[in-house]
Every structure is written in C-alpha cells, then in structure tokens.
Design a protein around this motif. Structure first.
Motif, PDB file in Angstrom:
ATOM      1  N   VAL A   1     105.862  14.819   3.566  1.00  0.00           N
ATOM      2  CA  VAL A   1     105.892  16.075   2.810  1.00  0.00           C
ATOM      3  C   VAL A   1     107.099  16.144   1.877  1.00  0.00           C
ATOM      4  CG1 VAL A   1     106.148  18.586   3.043  1.00  0.00           C
ATOM      5  CG2 VAL A   1     104.543  17.360   4.507  1.00  0.00           C
ATOM      6  N   ARG A   2     108.250  15.696   2.356  1.00  0.00           N
ATOM      7  CA  ARG A   2     109.459  15.747   1.524  1.00  0.00           C
ATOM      8  C   ARG A   2     109.284  14.957   0.225  1.00  0.00           C
ATOM      9  NH1 ARG A   2     114.686  16.046   4.226  1.00  0.00           N
ATOM     10  NH2 ARG A   2     115.224  14.167   3.081  1.00  0.00           N
ATOM     11  N   THR A   3     108.765  13.737   0.347  1.00  0.00           N
ATOM     12  CA  THR A   3     108.551  12.914  -0.846  1.00  0.00           C
ATOM     13  C   THR A   3     107.541  13.573  -1.781  1.00  0.00           C
ATOM     14  OG1 THR A   3     108.995  10.937   0.472  1.00  0.00           O
ATOM     15  CG2 THR A   3     107.889  10.605  -1.640  1.00  0.00           C
ATOM     16  N   LYS A   4     106.461  14.079  -1.196  1.00  0.00           N
ATOM     17  CA  LYS A   4     105.425  14.699  -2.029  1.00  0.00           C
ATOM     18  C   LYS A   4     105.942  15.931  -2.764  1.00  0.00           C
ATOM     19  CE  LYS A   4     101.187  12.995   0.014  1.00  0.00           C
ATOM     20  NZ  LYS A   4      99.870  13.370   0.577  1.00  0.00           N
ATOM     21  N   GLU A   5     106.780  16.715  -2.102  1.00  0.00           N
ATOM     22  CA  GLU A   5     107.314  17.896  -2.776  1.00  0.00           C
ATOM     23  C   GLU A   5     108.241  17.497  -3.929  1.00  0.00           C
ATOM     24  OE1 GLU A   5     106.483  20.884  -2.878  1.00  0.00           O
ATOM     25  OE2 GLU A   5     105.015  20.780  -1.282  1.00  0.00           O
ATOM     26  N   LEU A   6     108.979  16.426  -3.740  1.00  0.00           N
ATOM     27  CA  LEU A   6     109.816  15.936  -4.843  1.00  0.00           C
ATOM     28  C   LEU A   6     108.948  15.446  -6.004  1.00  0.00           C
ATOM     29  CD1 LEU A   6     112.565  13.994  -2.848  1.00  0.00           C
ATOM     30  CD2 LEU A   6     112.899  16.109  -4.154  1.00  0.00           C
ATOM     31  N   LEU A   7     107.821  14.805  -5.667  1.00  0.00           N
ATOM     32  CA  LEU A   7     106.889  14.374  -6.723  1.00  0.00           C
ATOM     33  C   LEU A   7     106.351  15.587  -7.482  1.00  0.00           C
ATOM     34  CD1 LEU A   7     104.799  11.632  -4.827  1.00  0.00           C
ATOM     35  CD2 LEU A   7     106.698  11.264  -6.410  1.00  0.00           C
ATOM     36  N   GLY A   8     105.997  16.632  -6.739  1.00  0.00           N
ATOM     37  CA  GLY A   8     105.503  17.858  -7.374  1.00  0.00           C
ATOM     38  C   GLY A   8     106.565  18.497  -8.259  1.00  0.00           C
ATOM     39  N   LEU A   9     107.800  18.454  -7.787  1.00  0.00           N
ATOM     40  CA  LEU A   9     108.911  19.040  -8.544  1.00  0.00           C
ATOM     41  C   LEU A   9     109.132  18.300  -9.862  1.00  0.00           C
ATOM     42  CD1 LEU A   9     111.329  21.001  -8.654  1.00  0.00           C
ATOM     43  CD2 LEU A   9     112.672  19.270  -7.436  1.00  0.00           C
ATOM     44  N   VAL A  10     109.157  16.978  -9.791  1.00  0.00           N
ATOM     45  CA  VAL A  10     109.400  16.177 -10.993  1.00  0.00           C
ATOM     46  C   VAL A  10     108.242  16.310 -11.983  1.00  0.00           C
ATOM     47  CG1 VAL A  10     109.526  13.785 -11.819  1.00  0.00           C
ATOM     48  CG2 VAL A  10     111.070  14.576 -10.023  1.00  0.00           C
ATOM     49  N   ALA A  11     107.010  16.291 -11.474  1.00  0.00           N
ATOM     50  CA  ALA A  11     105.852  16.489 -12.351  1.00  0.00           C
ATOM     51  C   ALA A  11     105.952  17.839 -13.060  1.00  0.00           C
ATOM     52  CB  ALA A  11     104.556  16.399 -11.544  1.00  0.00           C
ATOM     53  N   SER A  12     106.349  18.868 -12.317  1.00  0.00           N
ATOM     54  CA  SER A  12     106.449  20.225 -12.877  1.00  0.00           C
ATOM     55  C   SER A  12     107.539  20.315 -13.937  1.00  0.00           C
ATOM     56  CB  SER A  12     106.762  21.225 -11.762  1.00  0.00           C
ATOM     57  OG  SER A  12     105.742  21.212 -10.786  1.00  0.00           O
ATOM     58  N   LEU A  13     108.647  19.622 -13.703  1.00  0.00           N
ATOM     59  CA  LEU A  13     109.764  19.738 -14.645  1.00  0.00           C
ATOM     60  C   LEU A  13     109.492  18.940 -15.927  1.00  0.00           C
ATOM     61  CD1 LEU A  13     112.414  21.103 -15.229  1.00  0.00           C
ATOM     62  CD2 LEU A  13     113.612  19.230 -14.123  1.00  0.00           C
ATOM     63  N   VAL A  14     108.952  17.739 -15.803  1.00  0.00           N
ATOM     64  CA  VAL A  14     108.684  16.995 -17.048  1.00  0.00           C
ATOM     65  C   VAL A  14     107.588  17.682 -17.865  1.00  0.00           C
ATOM     66  CG1 VAL A  14     109.497  14.739 -16.241  1.00  0.00           C
ATOM     67  CG2 VAL A  14     107.067  15.316 -16.019  1.00  0.00           C
ATOM     68  N   LEU A  15     106.674  18.393 -17.173  1.00  0.00           N
ATOM     69  CA  LEU A  15     105.635  19.136 -17.905  1.00  0.00           C
ATOM     70  C   LEU A  15     106.131  20.532 -18.302  1.00  0.00           C
ATOM     71  CD1 LEU A  15     102.459  18.074 -15.915  1.00  0.00           C
ATOM     72  CD2 LEU A  15     103.056  17.408 -18.245  1.00  0.00           C
ATOM     73  N   ARG A  16     107.374  20.832 -17.929  1.00  0.00           N
ATOM     74  CA  ARG A  16     108.069  22.048 -18.364  1.00  0.00           C
ATOM     75  C   ARG A  16     107.342  23.342 -17.992  1.00  0.00           C
ATOM     76  NH1 ARG A  16     108.903  22.226 -23.909  1.00  0.00           N
ATOM     77  NH2 ARG A  16     107.465  20.590 -24.470  1.00  0.00           N
ATOM     78  N   CYS A  17     106.981  23.452 -16.716  1.00  0.00           N
ATOM     79  CA  CYS A  17     106.340  24.667 -16.216  1.00  0.00           C
ATOM     80  C   CYS A  17     107.276  25.365 -15.234  1.00  0.00           C
ATOM     81  CB  CYS A  17     105.030  24.283 -15.524  1.00  0.00           C
ATOM     82  SG  CYS A  17     104.270  25.688 -14.684  1.00  0.00           S
ATOM     83  N   ASP A  18     107.939  26.463 -15.689  1.00  0.00           N
ATOM     84  CA  ASP A  18     108.927  27.154 -14.846  1.00  0.00           C
ATOM     85  C   ASP A  18     108.355  27.599 -13.507  1.00  0.00           C
ATOM     86  OD1 ASP A  18     111.056  26.948 -16.629  1.00  0.00           O
ATOM     87  OD2 ASP A  18     110.537  28.793 -17.669  1.00  0.00           O
ATOM     88  N   ASP A  19     107.169  28.181 -13.527  1.00  0.00           N
ATOM     89  CA  ASP A  19     106.594  28.701 -12.284  1.00  0.00           C
ATOM     90  C   ASP A  19     106.303  27.578 -11.294  1.00  0.00           C
ATOM     91  OD1 ASP A  19     106.762  31.147 -13.470  1.00  0.00           O
ATOM     92  OD2 ASP A  19     104.654  31.663 -13.278  1.00  0.00           O
ATOM     93  N   CYS A  20     105.813  26.451 -11.815  1.00  0.00           N
ATOM     94  CA  CYS A  20     105.527  25.302 -10.944  1.00  0.00           C
ATOM     95  C   CYS A  20     106.828  24.735 -10.375  1.00  0.00           C
ATOM     96  CB  CYS A  20     104.793  24.205 -11.724  1.00  0.00           C
ATOM     97  SG  CYS A  20     103.391  24.817 -12.680  1.00  0.00           S
ATOM     98  N   VAL A  21     107.869  24.702 -11.187  1.00  0.00           N
ATOM     99  CA  VAL A  21     109.178  24.242 -10.714  1.00  0.00           C
ATOM    100  C   VAL A  21     109.664  25.143  -9.580  1.00  0.00           C
ATOM    101  CG1 VAL A  21     111.619  24.042 -11.354  1.00  0.00           C
ATOM    102  CG2 VAL A  21     109.856  23.072 -12.842  1.00  0.00           C
ATOM    103  N   LYS A  22     109.588  26.454  -9.787  1.00  0.00           N
ATOM    104  CA  LYS A  22     110.020  27.401  -8.744  1.00  0.00           C
ATOM    105  C   LYS A  22     109.255  27.177  -7.441  1.00  0.00           C
ATOM    106  CE  LYS A  22     111.412  31.228 -11.756  1.00  0.00           C
ATOM    107  NZ  LYS A  22     111.053  32.581 -12.233  1.00  0.00           N
ATOM    108  N   TYR A  23     107.954  27.032  -7.570  1.00  0.00           N
ATOM    109  CA  TYR A  23     107.118  26.862  -6.387  1.00  0.00           C
ATOM    110  C   TYR A  23     107.533  25.608  -5.607  1.00  0.00           C
ATOM    111  CZ  TYR A  23     103.098  25.954  -3.479  1.00  0.00           C
ATOM    112  OH  TYR A  23     102.295  25.685  -2.396  1.00  0.00           O
ATOM    113  N   HIS A  24     107.746  24.503  -6.316  1.00  0.00           N
ATOM    114  CA  HIS A  24     108.100  23.263  -5.617  1.00  0.00           C
ATOM    115  C   HIS A  24     109.555  23.278  -5.135  1.00  0.00           C
ATOM    116  CE1 HIS A  24     104.334  21.152  -5.837  1.00  0.00           C
ATOM    117  NE2 HIS A  24     104.207  21.514  -7.095  1.00  0.00           N
TER     118      HIS A  24
END
Lengths: 116, 116, 116, 116, 116, 116
Positions: free
Chosen positions: C47-70
């Motif tokens: 889960v830890r690795t996957k959440e980091l993957l979600g975080l990085v995907a969200s930040l490079v795609l520049r989605c504030d809400d997705c970044v907050k969620y992850h």
C-alpha cells in the motif's frame, strides 16, 4: 505501403499487444479494457455520437493510435467525411494548433479507411 | 528487428544524442541532466520504489522513451513482471484509456528486456 | 481557516459529491470509482508504494485534489515527511517547474495533515 | 479585494510556501528552485525575451500561478501591453480555446499590475 | 451561495473579462473568439452533438470553466441528465481518474443549472 | 537517411497533408490554418521573438513536428545555436525531464538544418 496495409498493420499490432496485456492476470487492466468496450455501446446516446466523443477526446489529448481507432469505428458506424471533419475541427479549435500534426495523420488514416 | 536490437537501438540513440546535447555548454541543460541522475539514487526511498515512481510518471505523461528507460531501470533493479504490471495498471487507471497505446509499447519493450 | 478545517472541508466536499455522482445509475462511473479503490490495495506492491505512485501521478498531472487525497493516504499508511518529499521531488523534476505551484499547495496540505 | 491586494496576496503566499519547501533539506528541490532563477537571467537571449518564453510556456501549460509570476516579471522588464498581448495570443492559438479561461485571469492580473 | 448565484457569478466574470480582452485590438484573439462561436453552430453535426463534443474535450483537458460553459450550452440545447452523464463517463474513462475532481464540480454545476 | 533528406521528407509530408486538409471546405480548419500564418508575422514583437515563443510552446507541449517546424523558422530567421539552446533549456526546465526525448530529436533536427 498501400492504404489497406496501413489499416491492417495498425489493427494487427493492436490486437497482438492487447492479447499480450490480457494474458497477465492483472485485474485492474482487465476491467479497464472491459469498460472501454462497454462505454461506447449505445445507451442514452447512440453509437455514432459516442464514437465522435471518443474521436474528439483522442484528438485533443493528441493520441494518434486512439484517433485511428475511433476513426475506424466512426467509419463503421456510417459517419461521413463532413461529419468527421466537423468533429476534428472542434477538436483542433479547442486543443489548438499543437493538434495539427495529429490532424494530418488523422486525415491520412481516414483516407486509407475509405479506400481500404 | 530482434528483441535485443530493439533495446540496443533505443540505448544507442539515447546515448548519442545525450552526448550531443552535453557538448553544448548550456549550463541549465547540464544541470537538469545531472539532477536526473541524482534524483533516482537511493535515499529515504530505495531505488526500486523510485524507479517505479519514474515509470508511473512517464506513463501518465505518455512518453514512450521515458517509459522504456524506466522499464530498463526497473528490470535492472530486480523488479518482477507482477510488480511492474501493478505500477502500469495504476498509471492506466489514473491516466485513462488514452494511456493504452503507450501501455502496449511498454509491454512490448518489457518483453524485449526479458529476452534481450 | 484552521488546519483541521482545511482537511475536513476537503473531505466533506469530496464525499458529498462522490455520493451525488453515484446516485446516478451510470455503470461506467460506478465501475471506475470501484476500480479506484481496488487499484490501491496491497498486492505485488504494498500500500505504501502504491500510494506514492498515486501521489507522483497526481502531481505530474497537476491535480491539486488528487494530490491532497494521496497525501492523506500516504500519511495514514505511515509514510514520513522525508519519504513524501523525495516522491514530490521526483515528480517536480519529471513534470518541470510548472509543477511548483502545486508543490506549494501539497506542502501546505501535508503540514495541515500533521497538525490536524 | 483591491488590485494592489491581489498582487500582494499572490506574492506573500508564494514566498511563504517557497520558504517552507526550502526548509526541507531535499537537494533535488533546492537545485530545481535554483535553476529556475538562473534560467531566466540574461544570456544569449535577453531577460525580456526569456520572460516572454516563460509566459507562453506557462499559458499553454495552463498554470495560472506561473502566468501571474511571469506577467509580473514581464512588467518589471518593461514589456508593454501590446507585446504581452501578442505573446498571449500566440499561446492561445497554439494551446487552443481551452486556454481562454486562463487568458481571462491573465488579463485581470496584468491590469492589477498596471494599477498596483 | 445559492445555485442561481453560482451560475450568475460564473457568467458575469466570463462576460466582463471577454469584453476586456476584446477591447484590445489584437486580431489573433479577436478571430479565435469569433471561431469559438462559429464552430459550435449547427452544420453537418447538430448543435446538441457539438455541445457534447465541446463538453468531453473540456473534461478530458480538465478545464473547469470550459466544462461549466458547455454544461450550460448542453442544458440550453435540451440535453437531459442521462445524456450528459454518458458523455461525462466517456470523458472520465478516456481521461482517467485524474478527471474525477473535475467531474465532481461538473455535477455540482449541472445541478445548479437545473435549479437555477 | 541524409540530413538533407530528413528535412525534405518532413516538409513534403507536411505540405501534402496540409493541402489535403484544405481541400475540404471546412471553414473552421481553413481559418485556423490562416491564423497560424498571421500570428507569427512581425508586430509589436519581431519574427525572431515570435518563432522562439512558438518553439518553446511546442517543446513544453511535447510535439515533435511542431518543434521541427519552429526550428526551421528560427533557422530562417537567423537565430543561432546558442539562442535556440537557451530557449530549449527554458522549455526543458519548465516542462521537466519528460521533455528530454523531444529535446534529443530537436537537437538532431537542428543539426540536420545546419548541414542541409
């Protein structure tokens, strides 16, 4: 390469690699592929409209392979060149001139489909 | 082209052009290239995790060459097919079906790496 | 607004609107939401690795809400500030300085989570 | 909010969070921030040209905060409204009508800078 | 803020800033604004289909203001909630879960339009 | 393929397909193509500056064909390698390392133009 070959080559690679991906037992990918089929079936909106939506989404996101796939489905759904051109023009306006190289390849593939 | 050649060809072009770029004395480019190496070294996160982060970033941004590069590093870091597939599936879900053509090429390159 | 309120407000709006969307009987949306939960469960990757993957995907795609969620899920999964910062730094390098305004808001939300 | 306040509020938040990010000892982020300053200094191209490049990059990538930052630097570099408008028009043409909401906010901020 | 106000506020800002932009005599911007009106008029495709194309393009490109604008035009063109939801679901599938925060705001605005 | 051929091949395909697109009587596309010519003519900003703006917009949006086109125009406008490299470095910094594969192809095409 003849027009027929361009279309055939695209479809063969696409099918071969889709098969390869689905050989893996990754459930997320299986379900996404499954949804991709379901989402474009007729419902409140008909197949023709949905294929145009897929085409415009693909062009503004500048994905040549996705554009080709939806051009082929638009063609099968009986949409004509004028209808497709209007959809492409909306995508080019919304997506900007950065879309134009993809528009060139879209026209080339559409022409190949007509003669294929 | 054999699988070995696909991988070799990609790496040769990459190295040749990186060398060409760094021949110029543009300091900004030199430092960006330098940072690119440093950022993926082990730190609070290990190399395996960082390479997966690079892979997912590359796939959602739909850059085939970047995906290939990080697939190769993932392979060298000892990540297996299941682990890589889960990372790719997260990228496909977050990035949408527009990512699928790049996913096809990612699987093709991963297979070439296994046999190369 | 206090830090606690920033986090609470984000989550309340998110939950309210998710409920609203799922009131509709659109099957495609239901299944996408469902996949979104499944994809981040532990499997070959934890889960830890996957959440980091979600975080990085969200930040490079520049989605504030997705970044907050992850960020929130990273926090719950026990990732610390150094680990999260390394993931954010990879996203900023890959995504470019255009990512920096989202990085500012990411740090602000991470701090709110620590104090919330 | 007065025009002066819009500009001041943007800059205060920006500075506060930049300071917060650089409190962390993450070297990658430190160096990216550093490069961001260096890249826009005069060299083979002068500061005015570079700021216009930064503005157009920011607008086609649709980042409001980045647009504001470069508008402010363009203003300080002595570029006038006609010059800035031509740069914005190129960005809108290349990036498409999807850019227009960001163009509205760009004009609003430019006007605030003139009166601030 | 009441639902009516949300819609009114969006439209007032939009009109005010469009007027401001067109005060400038920049011909490129004038013509892009002009094209934006023309492209969505009925032709080989009817207005309803074109507005759905505009909506899907706006959502996959993740522009909240553009989504609002086309939701309003869809509503005026007589499209119902089921039709709009199918278009939004295609955009979410193609664009990925990164689109979901914009989907939330799209549903909120659509509801405001129904009650406005 | 010789350097001369790389440049010639790119231009021939581009011209052939532009002609094909403009054979259609779609007015939106005609006008977008027309604007594309007008926007890069000298005005408040000179041609050299505008071509650099087009180049940077093309690179941060990662469109190889658009980059090639503007590199060619930059070359014709008399910009030298140092000036072009500074513009490319700003684009790489703003757009991130995801831009690097396009930077490689940009350098390759620039070199072909010099020898062509």
């Amino acid at each position: 390469m003849t027009d027929h070959n361009k279309v055939a080559e695209f479809n063969e690679y696409r099918e071969k690699m889709n098969k390869r991906i689905l050989q893996d037992d990754n459930k997320i990918l299986h379900r996404i592929f499954n949804l991709d089929t379901k989402a474009f079936m007729g419902g409140a909106l008909d197949v023709r409209t949905k294929e145009l939506l897929g085409l415009v989404a693909s062009l503004v996101l500048r994905c040549d392979d996705c554009v080709k796939y939806h051009l082929e489905s638009c063609n099968k759904a009986g949409l004509n060149g004028k209808e497709v051109a209007e959809a492409l023009s909306i995508a080019t306006l919304v997506g900007g001139t950065i879309v134009i190289p993809h528009l060139r390849r879209a026209y080339e593939y559409w022409d190949a489909l007509q003669e294929g």
